[in-house]
Design a protein around this motif. Structure first.
Motif, PDB file in Angstrom:
ATOM      1  N   THR A 173      -3.902   4.201   3.885  1.00 61.68           N
ATOM      2  CA  THR A 173      -2.674   3.460   3.585  1.00 61.68           C
ATOM      3  C   THR A 173      -2.157   2.712   4.810  1.00 61.68           C
ATOM      4  O   THR A 173      -1.648   1.592   4.716  1.00 61.68           O
TER       5      THR A 173
ATOM      6  N   PRO B 196       0.806  -1.231   0.000  1.00 61.45           N
ATOM      7  CA  PRO B 196       0.000   0.000   0.000  1.00 61.45           C
ATOM      8  C   PRO B 196       0.837   1.278   0.000  1.00 61.45           C
ATOM      9  O   PRO B 196       0.509   2.237  -0.694  1.00 61.45           O
ATOM     10  N   LYS B 197       1.922   1.281   0.747  1.00 58.96           N
ATOM     11  CA  LYS B 197       2.708   2.519   0.837  1.00 58.96           C
ATOM     12  C   LYS B 197       3.381   2.855  -0.492  1.00 58.96           C
ATOM     13  O   LYS B 197       3.421   4.015  -0.905  1.00 58.96           O
TER      14      LYS B 197
ATOM     15  N   LEU C 290       8.761  -7.586  16.144  1.00 61.34           N
ATOM     16  CA  LEU C 290       8.955  -7.154  14.766  1.00 61.34           C
ATOM     17  C   LEU C 290       7.697  -6.436  14.243  1.00 61.34           C
ATOM     18  O   LEU C 290       7.790  -5.393  13.580  1.00 61.34           O
TER      19      LEU C 290
ATOM     20  N   ARG D 143       8.321 -12.228  16.988  1.00 65.34           N
ATOM     21  CA  ARG D 143       7.474 -11.818  15.874  1.00 65.34           C
ATOM     22  C   ARG D 143       6.635 -10.591  16.269  1.00 65.34           C
ATOM     23  O   ARG D 143       6.528  -9.632  15.491  1.00 65.34           O
TER      24      ARG D 143
ATOM     25  N   ARG E  89       0.752   4.142  -2.795  1.00 63.49           N
ATOM     26  CA  ARG E  89       0.430   5.530  -2.500  1.00 63.49           C
ATOM     27  C   ARG E  89       1.504   6.468  -3.043  1.00 63.49           C
ATOM     28  O   ARG E  89       1.230   7.490  -3.641  1.00 63.49           O
TER      29      ARG E  89
ATOM     30  N   LEU F 247       7.498  -3.078  15.652  1.00 63.81           N
ATOM     31  CA  LEU F 247       8.474  -2.209  14.984  1.00 63.81           C
ATOM     32  C   LEU F 247       7.939  -1.767  13.621  1.00 63.81           C
ATOM     33  O   LEU F 247       8.083  -0.612  13.221  1.00 63.81           O
ATOM     34  N   ARG F 248       7.284  -2.712  12.924  1.00 60.34           N
ATOM     35  CA  ARG F 248       6.700  -2.384  11.614  1.00 60.34           C
ATOM     36  C   ARG F 248       5.625  -1.302  11.765  1.00 60.34           C
ATOM     37  O   ARG F 248       5.573  -0.360  10.975  1.00 60.34           O
TER      38      ARG F 248
ATOM     39  N   ASP G 264       6.555   6.515   8.500  1.00 60.00           N
ATOM     40  CA  ASP G 264       6.806   6.548   7.072  1.00 60.00           C
ATOM     41  C   ASP G 264       5.602   7.129   6.350  1.00 60.00           C
ATOM     42  O   ASP G 264       4.593   6.476   6.181  1.00 60.00           O
ATOM     43  N   GLY G 265       5.687   8.360   5.975  1.00 65.03           N
ATOM     44  CA  GLY G 265       4.596   8.935   5.185  1.00 65.03           C
ATOM     45  C   GLY G 265       3.638   9.766   6.010  1.00 65.03           C
ATOM     46  O   GLY G 265       3.915  10.150   7.137  1.00 65.03           O
TER      47      GLY G 265
ATOM     48  N   ARG H 257      -2.800  -4.710   6.793  1.00 58.98           N
ATOM     49  CA  ARG H 257      -3.464  -5.932   6.361  1.00 58.98           C
ATOM     50  C   ARG H 257      -2.504  -7.096   6.159  1.00 58.98           C
ATOM     51  O   ARG H 257      -2.771  -8.204   6.598  1.00 58.98           O
ATOM     52  N   GLU H 258      -1.382  -6.829   5.475  1.00 58.99           N
ATOM     53  CA  GLU H 258      -0.414  -7.899   5.184  1.00 58.99           C
ATOM     54  C   GLU H 258      -0.087  -8.688   6.446  1.00 58.99           C
ATOM     55  O   GLU H 258      -0.004  -9.905   6.445  1.00 58.99           O
TER      56      GLU H 258
ATOM     57  N   ILE I 254       7.290   1.905  12.210  1.00 58.66           N
ATOM     58  CA  ILE I 254       7.860   2.415  10.956  1.00 58.66           C
ATOM     59  C   ILE I 254       6.765   2.903  10.034  1.00 58.66           C
ATOM     60  O   ILE I 254       6.895   3.966   9.410  1.00 58.66           O
ATOM     61  N   ASP I 255       5.653   2.153   9.981  1.00 56.54           N
ATOM     62  CA  ASP I 255       4.522   2.617   9.171  1.00 56.54           C
ATOM     63  C   ASP I 255       4.060   3.995   9.620  1.00 56.54           C
ATOM     64  O   ASP I 255       3.762   4.872   8.811  1.00 56.54           O
TER      65      ASP I 255
ATOM     66  N   THR J  87      -3.624   0.566  -2.182  1.00 55.64           N
ATOM     67  CA  THR J  87      -3.456   1.474  -1.048  1.00 55.64           C
ATOM     68  C   THR J  87      -4.366   1.077   0.112  1.00 55.64           C
ATOM     69  O   THR J  87      -3.989   1.172   1.282  1.00 55.64           O
ATOM     70  N   LYS J  88      -5.581   0.645  -0.228  1.00 54.42           N
ATOM     71  CA  LYS J  88      -6.551   0.294   0.819  1.00 54.42           C
ATOM     72  C   LYS J  88      -6.322  -1.084   1.408  1.00 54.42           C
ATOM     73  O   LYS J  88      -7.050  -1.492   2.322  1.00 54.42           O
ATOM     74  N   GLY J  89      -5.316  -1.793   0.893  1.00 50.00           N
ATOM     75  CA  GLY J  89      -4.982  -3.081   1.478  1.00 50.00           C
ATOM     76  C   GLY J  89      -5.570  -4.268   0.737  1.00 50.00           C
ATOM     77  O   GLY J  89      -5.441  -5.406   1.200  1.00 50.00           O
TER      78      GLY J  89
ATOM     79  N   GLU K 170      -3.076 -10.535   7.864  1.00 46.80           N
ATOM     80  CA  GLU K 170      -3.328 -11.688   6.998  1.00 46.80           C
ATOM     81  C   GLU K 170      -2.546 -12.907   7.485  1.00 46.80           C
ATOM     82  O   GLU K 170      -3.099 -13.997   7.668  1.00 46.80           O
TER      83      GLU K 170
ATOM     84  N   GLY L 161      -4.134  -0.290   5.049  1.00 46.07           N
ATOM     85  CA  GLY L 161      -3.717  -1.203   3.981  1.00 46.07           C
ATOM     86  C   GLY L 161      -2.443  -1.925   4.331  1.00 46.07           C
ATOM     87  O   GLY L 161      -2.307  -3.136   4.133  1.00 46.07           O
ATOM     88  N   SER L 162      -1.485  -1.182   4.897  1.00 47.36           N
ATOM     89  CA  SER L 162      -0.199  -1.779   5.275  1.00 47.36           C
ATOM     90  C   SER L 162      -0.386  -2.811   6.383  1.00 47.36           C
ATOM     91  O   SER L 162       0.314  -3.824   6.437  1.00 47.36           O
TER      92      SER L 162
END
Lengths: 222, 606
Positions: free
Chosen positions: B487, A133-134, B468, B465, A137, B471-472, B479-480, B493-494, B475-476, A170-172, B497, B490-491
């Motif tokens: 966003t 997503p990032k 980590l 885990r 974007r 930490l992610r 970042d931005g 989600r991974e 960073i998200d 972007t929305k995942g 998941e 969205g980030s």
């Protein structure tokens, strides 16, 4: 058992031995993939690439003797079939975007599970590209700016479809969800992303060339 | 006006002077002309030339000043002159009358050859200009010829006739032209010039009322031009000769009075009582004279003028006294032009008070013109200087403003740097806190788990885990754009998941457009992400769900599962629920949890 010659060759350039070993292990486990070289430095990576250009190169950026970006650029300019993925811990914008501009086809998280690693590599070979997503974007923002500031040829502006795909990313949304939302195939989504990456690196090259020309002019003028 | 252009004005002055001298020294034509100065005179109102017996005529020698030859007599007088010629000339001849007062007409052998204009009021004025009448030469014949001249004069006003010439036009014209230039053209030019200067300075004064100098000058100039008009204006409608003369001489008095006011202001002295005295003198004097019998008018003005003689001396003295108030060049230019002007005035006064045989030439207008131009020049110089001063001040002011702006910009920059430093400090503090709350805690647990015998590897892996993941998240959040919640989701989600996959659940994902927190900031976004992460961790650990539905909109977020559910009232203390509630409260978010055996729904609204 698929004979080794028909497997897709992979080059790994990663200086951290444990990560490197894990990657080797994950890739070797897949029947369609084969690691032909795993090196820990830029120089060794370059030599390995020149000796046997692989199908896929996994490249870490922070190497002890230089930046992995140089190798990515070299591979991109070499006209070979090799495609590169940048290795990253966080998939953060900074790392990924610079690699994409240099010509990488995507990124791979270092702590991904074995299946994810293999899936990503195969997707790349099939003509798709990993994205997050990032990065999506960032791409939307970057192309938007370029469109506003300079008149560009259609080859390097985003199509509406490409914008739709990036927005959903972007929305995942995942690749298969996007495919069903937009009524296209999974592969088409991948191809779109790959094309967007190509446009990014083409535009970055043009921009770099323009900058060089401008610098040259300034230097000549003085 | 720049200094350079004023200097070039100076450099032109000698050239004008030279032209003037040449015009005076032009040789008078002598050849073939007759100078007539002996004849006969008679007072007679009749026209044409009287033919009275010889006994009524009295011999006369020119110049004939009536003040001396016929005191207190005025009116129409006749002169008669005889001359002989060898032959009758065939070319064009002329009578050239250099000076007479006030008006004349000329007859040759009984034939009118020219007239100076009207002889009845309002009469034509020719006192200060030459007359020139041309006539055909055949009017004269061989042998004796007679020229008769009818003169209009006024008692005790220097009326009379000066010697004149008769001859061919070609011989007389140059002398006439030169005199005409001096006595008619030059006054006309100086009249125009002074009127223009006065007008300009008057306009300047209208715009700058505090500069009374300009008003004084325009008044001076105005009176001076009025006085100068007497020399070149022949016909004056509505006014009788005496009214006109009275106005002209009064203007001269006012001119001197205004000059005094001007000089006082120029050298910056204040003498109000003196000014008041001369104001009364200047008002009352001429008014009294106005009611005098006309033969006394001219002489009375002469006497009144003595007062102004005193004024002129006083002015000269004042300038000398206050010479240090002005620049030396200014002072001396003023001093000498006033001296010149005063001398011309004395010259004229002397004629007005004491008659001589010749008909006087009045020259005061020369002085007033020269002085007017000098003063205008000085005022323009002053104007120039004040402009330069203004420019300098303006420049200083500009540099001051620039200096202030620079200081302001500098302090603004300093403030910005300070704010930035504070922002950096705040951000650093936040990162420290986040590291302490999240990563730090996980690492401590991981260390403890690794130190146990035997090490709890499975738990250790999970803890690492989680470290980590946290930490992610951090960073998200760094970042931005922190306000771009889409966003961030969205980030997330991974990672969700893989968490869901490991617990065997399928994640159904729905993100609508642009969710926005009430207080969007990096920290708040991270807190929300942590809440979502925690909710999913709970689902993975406890719910045994097969499907998890995640949806987020502009002002809400919902997580629904089809798991076992729990008793909301009894489980409040466990499963990290209090933690969720307190985080929601901090963010200004309402958290609703409903749970049953068929699943659990967490609803966040803001």
């Amino acid at each position: 058992m698929i004979p080794p010659t028909q497997r897709n060759s992979v080059l790994i350039v990663e200086d951290e031995p444990i990560t490197r070993d894990r990657l080797v292990e994950a890739i070797s486990a897949h029947p369609l993939l084969q690691v032909i070289a795993a090196t820990g430095s830029l120089r060794a990576g370059q030599e390995a690439f020149l000796a046997h250009p692989p199908r896929v190169a996994l490249i870490d950026l922070g190497l002890p003797d230089g930046s992995g970006l140089d190798l990515i650029r070299q591979i991109h300019d070499s006209q070979s079939l090799t495609e590169s993925l940048v290795l990253t811990v966080f998939g953060d914008e900074q790392h990924v975007v610079n690699a994409l501009k240099a010509g990488a086809r995507g990124y791979l998280l270092k702590d991904s599970s074995f299946t994810t690693i293999a899936d990503n590599l195969l997707m790349l070979i099939d003509g798709g590209s990993p994205i997050n997503p990032k990065v999506a974007r960032f791409l939307l923002g970057q192309f938007g700016e370029w469109e506003k500031s300079t008149p560009m040829t259609p080859q390097i502006t985003l199509t509406e479809r490409e914008k739709d795909i990036l927005n959903l990313i972007t929305k995942g949304y995942k690749r298969n969800e996007i495919a069903s939302l937009l009524n296209i195939s999974n592969n088409t989504v991948g191809t779109h992303i790959r094309r967007i990456y190509e446009k990014l690196s083409v535009h970055s090259n043009i921009e770099a060339a323009q900058e060089a020309v401008q610098l040259g002019l300034i230097t000549n003028g003085r | 006006m720049s200094r350079k252009s004023s200097a070039s004005l100076f450099s032109w002055a000698p050239l004008f002077g030279l032209l003037f001298v040449i015009s005076i020294l032009l040789p008078y034509a002598k050849a073939e002309t007759l100078r007539l100065d002996r004849g006969e005179f008679i007072f007679d109102q009749n026209q044409p030339p009287p033919t009275l017996p010889q006994s009524h005529w009295e011999p006369v020698k020119l110049p004939d000043n009536w003040d001396l030859s016929h005191p207190f007599r005025g009116g129409s007088g006749w002169y008669r002159f005889s001359f002989t010629l060898d032959h009758s000339p065939s070319d064009l001849w002329a009578v050239y009358l250099p000076r007479l007062s006030v008006n004349a007409q000329v007859f040759i052998n009984g034939q009118l050859v020219g007239s100076g204009g009207r002889f009845i009021e309002p009469i034509s004025h020719n006192s200060y200009r030459p007359l020139f009448f041309s006539f055909p030469g055949p009017l004269l014949h061989a042998g004796e010829n007679q020229i008769a001249l009818n003169l209009l004069g006024f008692a005790q006003e220097e009326s009379g006739l000066s010697p004149f010439q008769i001859g061919p036009v070609t011989a007389l014209k140059p002398a006439y032209n030169s005199q005409h230039f001096r006595e008619v053209i030059v006054p006309t030019i100086s009249f125009t010039l002074l009127l223009l200067l006065s007008f300009i300075l008057f306009i300047i004064w209208l715009r700058r009322r505090q500069e009374t100098l300009y008003l004084m000058f325009s008044l001076c100039g105005g009176f001076s031009t009025l006085y100068t008009a007497i020399f070149f204006i022949q016909e004056v409608p509505w006014l009788t000769h005496h009214q006109w003369l009275w106005m002209e001489l009064t203007a001269a008095m006012w001119y001197v009075y205004c000059l005094m006011l001007l000089i006082h202001r120029f050298v910056k002295v204040q003498r109000p009582s003196l000014e008041k005295f001369f104001l009364i003198y200047t008002i009352v004097g001429p008014i009294l004279i106005f009611f005098l019998p006309s033969p006394y008018l001219f002489r009375a003005f002469g006497i009144l003028g003595l007062g102004y003689c005193a004024v002129s001396l006083y002015i000269l003295f004042t300038i000398y006294q206050y010479r240090h108030q002005c620049l030396p060049s200014e002072t001396w230019l003023l001093f000498f032009s006033i001296l010149f002007s005063a001398l011309t005035g004395y010259h004229d006064l002397a004629y007005m008070l004491h008659s001589r045989h010749e008909i006087p030439v009045f020259i005061f207008y020369w002085g007033s013109t020269v002085l007017g131009i000098a003063i205008a020049f000085l005022l323009l110089l002053r104007f120039d200087r004040s402009l330069i001063l203004f420019e300098t001040l303006n420049r200083d002011l500009n540099s001051l403003v620039a200096e202030k702006s620079r200081t302001l910009a500098q302090s603004y920059q300093e403030r910005q740097t300070l704010e930035m430093r504070q922002a950096v400090f705040g951000e650093r503090e936040r990162i420290m806190r986040d590291l302490h709350d999240g990563l730090g805690g996980y690492l401590v647990s991981a260390m403890v788990q690794a130190e146990r015998h035997p090490p709890q590897l499975r738990t250790l892996q999970q803890t690492l885990r989680s470290a980590l993941e946290d930490l992610r998240l951090m960073i998200d959040s760094l970042d931005g754009d922190p306000t771009d919640l889409t966003t961030q989701m969205g980030s997330l989600r991974e990672r969700l998941e893989s968490l869901m996959e490991s617990s065997g659940a399928v994640l159904h994902w729905q993100v609508e457009d642009s969710p926005r927190l009430p207080l969007p900031s990096t920290s708040n976004t991270l807190q929300l992400m942590r809440m979502v992460q925690e909710i999913f961790t709970n689902i993975a650990k406890h719910s045994h769900a097969c499907h998890v539905f995640f949806s987020v909109g502009a002002r809400h977020l919902e997580v629904r599962d089809d798991g076992e559910g729990f008793d909301v009232s009894t489980t409040r203390s466990g499963r990290g629920l209090p933690h969720l509630y307190s985080r929601a409260q901090q963010l200004g978010i309402t958290l609703n949890i409903s749970s049953s055996s068929s699943g659990t729904t967490l609803h966040l609204t803001w």
